[in-house]
Write an enzyme that holds these catalytic residues in place. Structure first.
Site, PDB file in Angstrom:
ATOM      1  N   TRP A 129       3.460   0.796   2.431  1.00 55.88           N
ATOM      2  CA  TRP A 129       2.445   1.674   1.829  1.00 55.88           C
ATOM      3  C   TRP A 129       2.864   3.115   2.152  1.00 55.88           C
ATOM      4  CZ3 TRP A 129      -2.418   3.547   4.603  1.00 55.88           C
ATOM      5  CH2 TRP A 129      -3.319   4.129   3.698  1.00 55.88           C
ATOM      6  N   ASP A 210      -1.438  -3.906  10.416  1.00 53.07           N
ATOM      7  CA  ASP A 210      -2.325  -3.263   9.447  1.00 53.07           C
ATOM      8  C   ASP A 210      -2.963  -4.354   8.588  1.00 53.07           C
ATOM      9  OD1 ASP A 210      -3.618  -1.734   7.600  1.00 53.07           O
ATOM     10  OD2 ASP A 210      -1.837  -0.713   6.824  1.00 53.07           O
ATOM     11  N   LYS A 245     -11.401  -2.948   0.876  1.00 52.06           N
ATOM     12  CA  LYS A 245     -11.112  -3.886  -0.211  1.00 52.06           C
ATOM     13  C   LYS A 245     -12.010  -5.118  -0.127  1.00 52.06           C
ATOM     14  CE  LYS A 245      -7.631  -1.082  -0.281  1.00 52.06           C
ATOM     15  NZ  LYS A 245      -6.897  -0.287  -1.226  1.00 52.06           N
TER      16      LYS A 245
HETATM   17  C1  LIG Z   1      -1.572  -1.317   3.474  1.00 55.59           C
HETATM   18  C2  LIG Z   1      -2.783  -0.452   3.539  1.00 55.59           C
HETATM   19  N1  LIG Z   1      -3.220  -0.046   4.735  1.00 55.59           N
HETATM   20  C3  LIG Z   1      -4.296   0.734   4.861  1.00 55.59           C
HETATM   21  C4  LIG Z   1      -5.007   1.149   3.755  1.00 55.59           C
HETATM   22  C5  LIG Z   1      -6.159   2.078   3.998  1.00 55.59           C
HETATM   23  O1  LIG Z   1      -7.339   1.751   3.449  1.00 55.59           O
HETATM   24  P1  LIG Z   1      -8.629   2.672   3.594  1.00 55.59           P
HETATM   25  O2  LIG Z   1      -8.289   3.888   4.363  1.00 55.59           O
HETATM   26  O3  LIG Z   1      -9.015   2.996   2.198  1.00 55.59           O
HETATM   27  O4  LIG Z   1      -9.625   1.816   4.303  1.00 55.59           O
HETATM   28  C6  LIG Z   1      -4.580   0.756   2.476  1.00 55.59           C
HETATM   29  C7  LIG Z   1      -5.281   1.213   1.284  1.00 55.59           C
HETATM   30  O5  LIG Z   1      -4.835   1.147   0.175  1.00 55.59           O
HETATM   31  C8  LIG Z   1      -3.445  -0.079   2.375  1.00 55.59           C
HETATM   32  O6  LIG Z   1      -2.997  -0.506   1.192  1.00 55.59           O
END
Ligand SMILES: Cc1ncc(COP(=O)(O)O)c(C=O)c1O
Length: 397
Positions: A129, A210, A245
């Protein structure tokens, strides 16, 4: 003072979102942004969330500060969701703090790592990511990539993963995605988790996991299997989780950081440093998202409703994966896309080049990020034929 600053290019995905919004073509298809979409392209609020919010509106008694670690009920319930009935909970070897989203959790983790070992390198999957790189670099950490996804086979390069991790030194940190790897959709199986756990024990590096998609791959329990295996076997690790999500709470910014330590005392010490890091970044987290999650997970009825809603999302995504592979074959898209059906979560690479991605956007109003990563949840019965026919036209040119 600010005259020295140079303009920063727009984030490519956010830029595509804006272009998509402005595109008047009624057939336009957005496969870029990483949010779940239903059959008609909406990202609605879950019924379980609506009910929890109604309860909160009636029952909230104070707007006073939550404290550095946030909502205690949320922290305990989310720890159980991640680790299950694990012995590290009983032996007080894990402590969790609520954070502003998964991103907030990762930034807190980065600052904690920097404090514990300023020379640490954090190793991330190639690819990963994109925001991982920004978050860790912003905290002043060195970042290195290890081989992970193989664009030739559209699978893992696990032998190369093992080879590189076997040289990672003590004091470094290795980041894996718990499930539904973003951007490739390729996850470790349980034997591979065991292999990386063995390497970590030998090399003495620390895992940072993660977990942004628990429940989106094979199921809530199955998607946590890697984390739970590591928790059985390693002395220390960090888990950064997100409720964006699986609870559909994207804009509420709710996530958590879980610290696993060698024993209860060491865990407490690391956790007190985590809270101290939090104090200096945002002081205390917001209340709303944590309260919703705690209300759902604290009620059997709401949990059952949430499970049902999450299962529907997962089944739709997994159904779409097979549907897309079949549709592409039926419409004569050159190549074999069966790999899409075997991957997990919302993302897969199509493996097409930048020129094709650009033509899809300019001539067909189909929006895909430059790496060829697609959000499979953006496909539905209405746009699938158009997508497959356009892709066939572009790739057969
Ligand atoms: C791999 C991964 N880690 C962390 C996140 C962070 O998510 P958020 O900060 O929206 O809770 C995302 C969001 O797309 C992600 O795809």
């Amino acid at each position: 003072m600010f005259d020295q600053l140079q303009p920063v290019p727009t984030d490519p995905i956010l830029g595509l979102m804006a272009e998509f919004k402005a595109d008047p073509n009624p057939k336009k298809v957005d496969l870029s942004v990483g949010v779940y979409k239903d059959e008609v392209g909406n990202t609605p609020v879950l019924k379980s969330v609506k009910k929890a919010e109604a309860f909160r509106l009636e029952n909230e008694t104070s707007k006073s500060y939550l404290g550095l670690a946030g909502n205690a009920d949320f922290n305990s319930l989310i720890t159980q969701l991640i680790f299950g009935e694990h012995q590290i909970i009983e032996s007080s070897r894990v402590k969790t703090a609520q954070t502003p989203g998964g991103t907030g959790s990762l930034r807190v983790a980065a600052e904690l790592i920097k404090r514990a070992n300023p020379d640490a390198t954090i190793w991330v999957t190639n690819p990963t990511w994109a925001n991982h790189l920004s978050i860790f670099k912003a905290a002043g950490l060195k970042v290195e990539e290890f081989p992970y996804f193989d664009f030739d086979t559209m699978g893992l390069k696990f032998n190369e993963t093992v080879e590189t991790l076997s040289k990672v030194p003590e004091g470094d940190v290795v980041l894996f995605h718990a499930c539904c790897h973003n951007p490739s959709g390729m996850d470790l199986n349980i034997e591979q988790w065991q292999t990386v756990a063995d390497i970590a024990k030998q090399q003495k590096f620390t895992f940072l996991i993660d977990s942004a998609y628990q429940g989106f791959g094979s199921g809530l329990e199955e998607d946590a299997a890697g984390i739970r295996l590591l928790a059985d076997q390693v002395e220390q690790m960090i888990v950064c989780s997100s409720c964006s999500k699986n609870f559909g709470l994207y804009r509420e910014r709710i996530g958590a950081i879980s610290i696993v330590g060698r024993d209860a005392i060491k865990t407490e010490i690391t956790f007190s440093n985590t809270l101290n890091v939090i104090r200096a970044i945002y002081s205390m987290p917001p209340a709303h998202g944590a309260d919703i999650v705690a209300t759902i997970l604290g009620s059997q009825d709401l949990t059952a409703l949430w499970h049902q809603e999450l299962n529907e999302k997962r089944e739709r995504i997994n159904g779409l994966r097979s549907f897309i592979a079949t549709k592409f074959a039926e419409k004569g898209v050159p190549g074999n896309f069966d790999f899409i059906a075997n991957q997990n979560g919302m993302f897969s690479f199509l493996g097409i080049d930048k020129a094709a991605i650009n033509t899809l956007k300019t001539d067909y109003s189909i929006y895909i990020v430059g790496s060829s990563r697609v959000n499979v949840a953006g496909v539905n019965d209405t746009n699938a034929n158009y997508l497959a026919e356009s892709l066939a036209a572009v790739l057969n040119k």
